[in-house]
Design a protein around this motif. Structure first.
Motif, PDB file in Angstrom:
ATOM      1  N   ALA A 168       6.632  10.185   5.389  1.00  0.00           N
ATOM      2  CA  ALA A 168       5.914  11.253   4.758  1.00  0.00           C
ATOM      3  C   ALA A 168       4.927  11.797   5.741  1.00  0.00           C
ATOM      4  O   ALA A 168       4.061  10.925   6.302  1.00  0.00           O
ATOM      5  CB  ALA A 168       5.448  10.791   3.512  1.00  0.00           C
ATOM      6  N   ILE A 169       4.550  12.939   5.399  1.00  0.00           N
ATOM      7  CA  ILE A 169       3.306  13.408   6.084  1.00  0.00           C
ATOM      8  C   ILE A 169       2.143  12.849   5.537  1.00  0.00           C
ATOM      9  O   ILE A 169       1.957  12.967   4.331  1.00  0.00           O
ATOM     10  CB  ILE A 169       3.229  14.903   6.109  1.00  0.00           C
ATOM     11  N   GLN A 170       1.032  12.217   6.316  1.00  0.00           N
ATOM     12  CA  GLN A 170       0.155  11.916   5.614  1.00  0.00           C
ATOM     13  C   GLN A 170      -1.327  12.256   6.046  1.00  0.00           C
ATOM     14  O   GLN A 170      -1.510  12.527   7.258  1.00  0.00           O
ATOM     15  CB  GLN A 170      -0.017  10.290   6.013  1.00  0.00           C
ATOM     16  N   ILE A 171      -2.055  12.914   5.182  1.00  0.00           N
ATOM     17  CA  ILE A 171      -3.259  13.453   5.751  1.00  0.00           C
ATOM     18  C   ILE A 171      -4.432  12.742   4.900  1.00  0.00           C
ATOM     19  O   ILE A 171      -4.427  12.334   3.673  1.00  0.00           O
ATOM     20  CB  ILE A 171      -3.312  15.163   4.920  1.00  0.00           C
ATOM     21  N   LEU A 174     -10.137   5.207  10.112  1.00  0.00           N
ATOM     22  CA  LEU A 174     -10.199   5.869  11.489  1.00  0.00           C
ATOM     23  C   LEU A 174      -9.132   5.235  12.252  1.00  0.00           C
ATOM     24  O   LEU A 174      -8.416   5.928  13.118  1.00  0.00           O
ATOM     25  CB  LEU A 174     -11.547   5.622  12.205  1.00  0.00           C
ATOM     26  N   ALA A 175      -8.842   3.953  12.349  1.00  0.00           N
ATOM     27  CA  ALA A 175      -7.658   3.404  12.968  1.00  0.00           C
ATOM     28  C   ALA A 175      -6.502   3.756  12.595  1.00  0.00           C
ATOM     29  O   ALA A 175      -5.489   4.095  13.201  1.00  0.00           O
ATOM     30  CB  ALA A 175      -7.752   1.932  13.147  1.00  0.00           C
ATOM     31  N   TYR A 176      -6.203   4.029  10.931  1.00  0.00           N
ATOM     32  CA  TYR A 176      -5.083   4.181  10.522  1.00  0.00           C
ATOM     33  C   TYR A 176      -4.609   5.765  10.815  1.00  0.00           C
ATOM     34  O   TYR A 176      -3.615   6.292  11.197  1.00  0.00           O
ATOM     35  CB  TYR A 176      -4.889   4.116   9.002  1.00  0.00           C
ATOM     36  N   MET A 204       0.979  -1.278   0.003  1.00  0.00           N
ATOM     37  CA  MET A 204      -0.114   0.013  -0.117  1.00  0.00           C
ATOM     38  C   MET A 204       0.922   1.143   0.043  1.00  0.00           C
ATOM     39  O   MET A 204       1.951   1.353   0.723  1.00  0.00           O
ATOM     40  CB  MET A 204      -0.864  -0.059   1.313  1.00  0.00           C
ATOM     41  N   VAL A 205       0.412   2.337  -0.900  1.00  0.00           N
ATOM     42  CA  VAL A 205       1.353   3.652  -1.006  1.00  0.00           C
ATOM     43  C   VAL A 205       1.642   4.055   0.408  1.00  0.00           C
ATOM     44  O   VAL A 205       2.713   4.469   0.694  1.00  0.00           O
ATOM     45  CB  VAL A 205       0.535   4.502  -1.821  1.00  0.00           C
ATOM     46  N   LEU A 206       0.734   4.245   1.220  1.00  0.00           N
ATOM     47  CA  LEU A 206       0.679   4.922   2.663  1.00  0.00           C
ATOM     48  C   LEU A 206       1.881   4.282   3.498  1.00  0.00           C
ATOM     49  O   LEU A 206       2.829   4.588   4.158  1.00  0.00           O
ATOM     50  CB  LEU A 206      -0.320   4.906   3.343  1.00  0.00           C
ATOM     51  N   GLU A 207       1.935   3.004   3.352  1.00  0.00           N
ATOM     52  CA  GLU A 207       2.906   2.025   4.015  1.00  0.00           C
ATOM     53  C   GLU A 207       4.257   2.136   3.499  1.00  0.00           C
ATOM     54  O   GLU A 207       5.265   2.072   4.135  1.00  0.00           O
ATOM     55  CB  GLU A 207       2.445   0.579   4.287  1.00  0.00           C
ATOM     56  N   ARG A 208       4.369   2.416   2.251  1.00  0.00           N
ATOM     57  CA  ARG A 208       5.978   2.523   1.427  1.00  0.00           C
ATOM     58  C   ARG A 208       6.790   3.653   1.957  1.00  0.00           C
ATOM     59  O   ARG A 208       7.880   3.917   1.701  1.00  0.00           O
ATOM     60  CB  ARG A 208       5.679   2.481   0.158  1.00  0.00           C
ATOM     61  N   ASN A 209       5.949   4.803   2.317  1.00  0.00           N
ATOM     62  CA  ASN A 209       6.666   6.009   2.744  1.00  0.00           C
ATOM     63  C   ASN A 209       6.141   6.315   4.172  1.00  0.00           C
ATOM     64  O   ASN A 209       5.702   7.532   4.574  1.00  0.00           O
ATOM     65  CB  ASN A 209       5.967   7.124   1.863  1.00  0.00           C
ATOM     66  N   PRO A 210       6.542   5.789   5.218  1.00  0.00           N
ATOM     67  CA  PRO A 210       5.927   5.985   6.467  1.00  0.00           C
ATOM     68  C   PRO A 210       6.581   7.196   7.238  1.00  0.00           C
ATOM     69  O   PRO A 210       5.966   7.703   7.939  1.00  0.00           O
ATOM     70  CB  PRO A 210       6.689   4.721   7.332  1.00  0.00           C
ATOM     71  N   PRO A 243     -11.002  12.072  13.453  1.00  0.00           N
ATOM     72  CA  PRO A 243     -11.052  13.372  12.592  1.00  0.00           C
ATOM     73  C   PRO A 243     -10.881  14.574  13.331  1.00  0.00           C
ATOM     74  O   PRO A 243     -11.376  14.571  14.603  1.00  0.00           O
ATOM     75  CB  PRO A 243     -12.698  13.328  12.051  1.00  0.00           C
ATOM     76  N   VAL A 244      -9.925  15.444  13.002  1.00  0.00           N
ATOM     77  CA  VAL A 244      -9.881  16.500  13.858  1.00  0.00           C
ATOM     78  C   VAL A 244     -10.694  17.897  13.186  1.00  0.00           C
ATOM     79  O   VAL A 244     -10.851  18.835  13.737  1.00  0.00           O
ATOM     80  CB  VAL A 244      -8.242  17.138  13.405  1.00  0.00           C
ATOM     81  N   TYR A 245     -11.472  17.489  12.050  1.00  0.00           N
ATOM     82  CA  TYR A 245     -12.437  18.425  11.455  1.00  0.00           C
ATOM     83  C   TYR A 245     -13.586  17.759  10.769  1.00  0.00           C
ATOM     84  O   TYR A 245     -13.268  16.683  10.082  1.00  0.00           O
ATOM     85  CB  TYR A 245     -11.883  19.395  10.526  1.00  0.00           C
ATOM     86  N   GLU A 246     -14.790  18.002  11.005  1.00  0.00           N
ATOM     87  CA  GLU A 246     -15.772  17.463  10.393  1.00  0.00           C
ATOM     88  C   GLU A 246     -16.802  18.668  10.071  1.00  0.00           C
ATOM     89  O   GLU A 246     -17.044  19.667  10.503  1.00  0.00           O
ATOM     90  CB  GLU A 246     -16.628  16.550  11.529  1.00  0.00           C
ATOM     91  N   TYR A 247     -17.271  18.163   8.657  1.00  0.00           N
ATOM     92  CA  TYR A 247     -18.203  19.110   8.014  1.00  0.00           C
ATOM     93  C   TYR A 247     -19.532  18.242   7.402  1.00  0.00           C
ATOM     94  O   TYR A 247     -19.110  17.541   6.664  1.00  0.00           O
ATOM     95  CB  TYR A 247     -17.323  19.769   6.755  1.00  0.00           C
ATOM     96  N   ASP A 248     -20.430  18.605   8.130  1.00  0.00           N
ATOM     97  CA  ASP A 248     -21.465  17.508   7.887  1.00  0.00           C
ATOM     98  C   ASP A 248     -22.460  17.925   6.711  1.00  0.00           C
ATOM     99  O   ASP A 248     -22.359  18.928   6.279  1.00  0.00           O
ATOM    100  CB  ASP A 248     -22.345  17.283   8.944  1.00  0.00           C
ATOM    101  N   LEU A 249     -23.058  16.734   6.186  1.00  0.00           N
ATOM    102  CA  LEU A 249     -23.843  17.079   5.044  1.00  0.00           C
ATOM    103  C   LEU A 249     -24.930  18.206   4.967  1.00  0.00           C
ATOM    104  O   LEU A 249     -25.087  18.854   4.217  1.00  0.00           O
ATOM    105  CB  LEU A 249     -24.780  15.812   4.714  1.00  0.00           C
ATOM    106  N   ILE A 250     -25.690  18.423   6.058  1.00  0.00           N
ATOM    107  CA  ILE A 250     -26.699  19.611   6.271  1.00  0.00           C
ATOM    108  C   ILE A 250     -25.971  20.824   5.925  1.00  0.00           C
ATOM    109  O   ILE A 250     -26.385  21.771   5.434  1.00  0.00           O
ATOM    110  CB  ILE A 250     -27.056  19.301   7.555  1.00  0.00           C
ATOM    111  N   GLN A 251     -24.916  21.063   6.979  1.00  0.00           N
ATOM    112  CA  GLN A 251     -23.765  22.253   6.792  1.00  0.00           C
ATOM    113  C   GLN A 251     -23.426  22.675   5.289  1.00  0.00           C
ATOM    114  O   GLN A 251     -23.460  23.619   4.816  1.00  0.00           O
ATOM    115  CB  GLN A 251     -22.859  22.399   7.643  1.00  0.00           C
TER     116      GLN A 251
END
Length: 138
Positions: free
Chosen positions: A9-12, A39-41, A1-7, A45-53
């Protein structure tokens, strides 16, 4: 997996749908890494923007979910009927053979295990009819 190949790196993680999936029994090991619990990886979330908003802010159009059932959804198919109706394995895209099938299938198994072209055509026809019935002159 790409994310695991570059541990180092800053991952967002940007997602509209943080998920926790129950792994299907038949899922390959490689696929489990791709569909893992994001969520485990990434953590919570540090920010949530819900559907209604998002709708109120004008970024998303309001929608209504209408559940429909095509005529085939109330039926139960035997393995022989699935073969006769040219059932296709949802994972491989290949026509199913009778010896690969369970004895019976109902609507709860469609789209999880197999696709029946006749059902897809009926769904498309129903959608088109709904679009025509609800079209607005613009």
């Amino acid at each position: 997996m790409v994310l695991e190949r570059n541990p180092d790196a800053i991952q967002i993680g940007l997602t509209a749908t943080p998920r926790e999936l129950r792994e299907p029994k038949r899922q390959r090991r490689e696929d489990q890494a791709i569909t893992a619990n994001n969520l485990a990886y990434f953590g919570p979330p540090v920010y949530e923007y819900d559907l209604i908003q998002a709708q109120e802010d004008g970024y998303l159009a309001a929608c209504e979910i209408v559940r429909r059932a095509v005529s085939l959804d109330g039926e139960t198919f035997t393995d022989a009927e699935v073969v006769l109706k040219k059932g296709v394995d949802i994972r491989t895209g290949k026509r199913v053979k009778r010896d690969e099938l369970k004895p019976k299938y109902d609507a709860t198994r469609f789209d999880n295990d197999l696709v029946i072209p006749e059902r897809i055509a009926a769904m498309c026809k129903d959608l088109f009819e709904q679009l025509c019935a609800n079209a607005r002159d613009g």
